[in-house]
Design an enzyme around this catalytic site. Structure first.
Site, PDB file in Angstrom:
ATOM      1  N   LYS A  80       0.980  -1.344   0.075  1.00 20.90           N
ATOM      2  CA  LYS A  80      -0.031   0.080  -0.006  1.00 20.90           C
ATOM      3  C   LYS A  80       0.888   1.245   0.034  1.00 20.90           C
ATOM      4  CE  LYS A  80      -4.414   1.196   0.408  1.00 20.90           C
ATOM      5  NZ  LYS A  80      -5.833   0.250  -0.012  1.00 20.90           N
ATOM      6  N   GLY A 185     -21.772   6.258   4.918  1.00 17.49           N
ATOM      7  CA  GLY A 185     -20.956   6.604   4.004  1.00 17.49           C
ATOM      8  C   GLY A 185     -21.741   6.269   2.453  1.00 17.49           C
ATOM      9  N   GLY A 187     -20.947   7.154  -0.590  1.00 18.65           N
ATOM     10  CA  GLY A 187     -19.781   7.477  -1.680  1.00 18.65           C
ATOM     11  C   GLY A 187     -19.961   6.248  -2.880  1.00 18.65           C
ATOM     12  N   VAL A 189     -18.937   3.398  -3.198  1.00 23.28           N
ATOM     13  CA  VAL A 189     -19.318   2.020  -2.699  1.00 23.28           C
ATOM     14  C   VAL A 189     -20.741   2.013  -1.998  1.00 23.28           C
ATOM     15  CG1 VAL A 189     -18.922   0.021  -1.305  1.00 23.28           C
ATOM     16  CG2 VAL A 189     -16.951   1.370  -2.692  1.00 23.28           C
TER      17      VAL A 189
END
Ligand code: NAD
Length: 360
Positions: A80, A185, A187, A189
């Site tokens: 990452k 959330g 967003g 997704v």
């Protein structure tokens, strides 16, 4: 700032710090494991308080990618990267000035210097255009417009399938009709997940920091709006964290009023041990790195220069079975779901390492 002593270090192969004065680029790339293949994992730009916070974040996420890629059966390791927001950008990770392109080109050079051991992709606050700018300096970046495209819809699909495995165990049905799902959330997704859940007959409670999005959800799905933090402990059948990590923590644990936790956010538990505490409370937790693998599955073919949407759809649908098997094993062995998942993923990585050592 310590590195090896950081509790999140946990046997990383390497951690790389990069700085480029002309563009203000400052990045950390963490490679947890390349045992199964090159370390694939997104790059995020977040307003970290300091580089120690950024380091802990990248280390936790990087190991999570090893586990995610392993459990998804991909021939890929885990890594990452995180980018600090340059002060000149006014602490705005979405800053859209002309300097943005050169920073991502500089980051592409950093990725390239690792010779393909790390493969970058988009993550939080990184756009397809940013990835394209990285791609001017390296070929080790995926999630490009010319490749498999935006991973978010596939992440949402995977969460939907995985959630179905959860409700089958918690409520004895794969029918969402009448179940109350709280989604934190809305967003890329979370919104698509709400669309699917609404279509499947679920009642929705939603939270976001953008009021306009909440009003749209109220209109389109008849969703009930909750407070952005209060939603974590709201009474529901399933809680789906789709905004940020760490929402299951010492403060929220005792107040949870859900039977299932199944969402897309990475690192939903502030520490792994909370998995056992959830189990003791009778709350079914779908490990985040299992249920949110749809996105990485979507970009995996691109690593080999292939686009294969049919293969991706099949593998994402299979997450329902994977999540189900982990829950069943967790019940049979009386161990937390995240511990079971961690062990399965780690065993595959160790096996690859032993095979490589024997072949050498
Ligand atoms: P996104 O940035 O599109 O959406 C996040 C949403 O959460 C936004 O609508 C934002 O307004 C809202 N939000 C931010 N802070 C909030 C808060 N405190 N309370 C409530 N809402 C808040 O991100 P996304 O791509 O939809 O990803 C959602 C989560 O899933 C992230 O944690 C991400 O790391 C994780 N994830 C995403 C993918 C993917 O393919 N996009 C893959 C794996 C994991």
């Amino acid at each position: 700032m310590s590195v090896f002593e950081d509790g999140a270090f946990r046997h990383h192969e390497s951690v790389h710090f990069f700085s480029d004065e002309p563009t203000g680029m400052q990045a950390i790339i963490a490679i947890h494991s390349t045992d199964l293949g090159p370390a694939l994992g997104g790059c995020r730009m977040v307003n970290y308080a300091n580089s120690a916070e950024a380091l802990t974040d990248v280390l936790r996420l990087s190991r999570g990618m090893s586990l995610k890629n392993s459990l998804a059966g991909l021939e890929l390791g885990g890594g990452k990267s995180v980018l600090m927001v340059p002060a000149a950008w006014g602490n705005d990770p979405k800053y859209a000035g002309p300097e943005r392109a050169s920073l991502f080109q500089a980051f592409g050079h950093a990725v390239d210097s690792l010779g393909g051991r790390y493969i970058a992709a988009e993550d939080m606050n990184i756009s397809v255009e940013d990835a394209a700018n990285m791609g001017k300096s390296t070929r080790h970046v995926v999630g490009l417009e010319t490749g498999m495209g935006d991973p978010s819809p596939l992440t949402a699909d995977g969460v939907f399938f995985g959630m179905r495995a959860c409700i089958a165990r918690a409520f004895g049905t794969t029918d969402f009709t009448g179940l109350t799902i709280a989604v934190q959330g809305l967003g890329k997704v979370g919104w698509r997940l709400c669309e699917q859940l609404h279509k499947a007959g679920a009642k929705l409670i939603v939270a976001d920091i953008v009021d306009e999005t909440l009003q749209r959800a109220k209109q389109q799905f008849g969703a009930v709006i909750a407070d952005k933090d209060g939603i974590v402990t709201t009474k529901c059948d399933v809680f789906a964290p789709c905004a940020r990590g760490g929402v299951i923590n010492a403060q929220t644990l005792g107040h949870l009023q859900t039977k299932v936790i199944a969402g897309s956010a990475n690192n939903q538990l502030s520490k792994d041990e909370l998995g056992a505490e959830l189990q003791a409370k009778g709350i079914l937790y779908a490990p985040d790195f299992v249920i949110n693998a749809g996105g990485v599955i979507n970009i995996a073919p691109e690593v080999n220069g292939v686009t294969d949407h049919k293969w991706v759809a099949g593998k994402v649908a299979a997450l329902e079975q994977t999540v189900g098997e982990i829950i069943d094993r967790s019940i049979a062995e009386n161990r937390s779901t995240n511990q079971v998942a961690d062990e399965i993923a780690s065993a595959r990585i160790l096996n690859a390492r032993h095979q490589a050592a024997q072949a050498a």
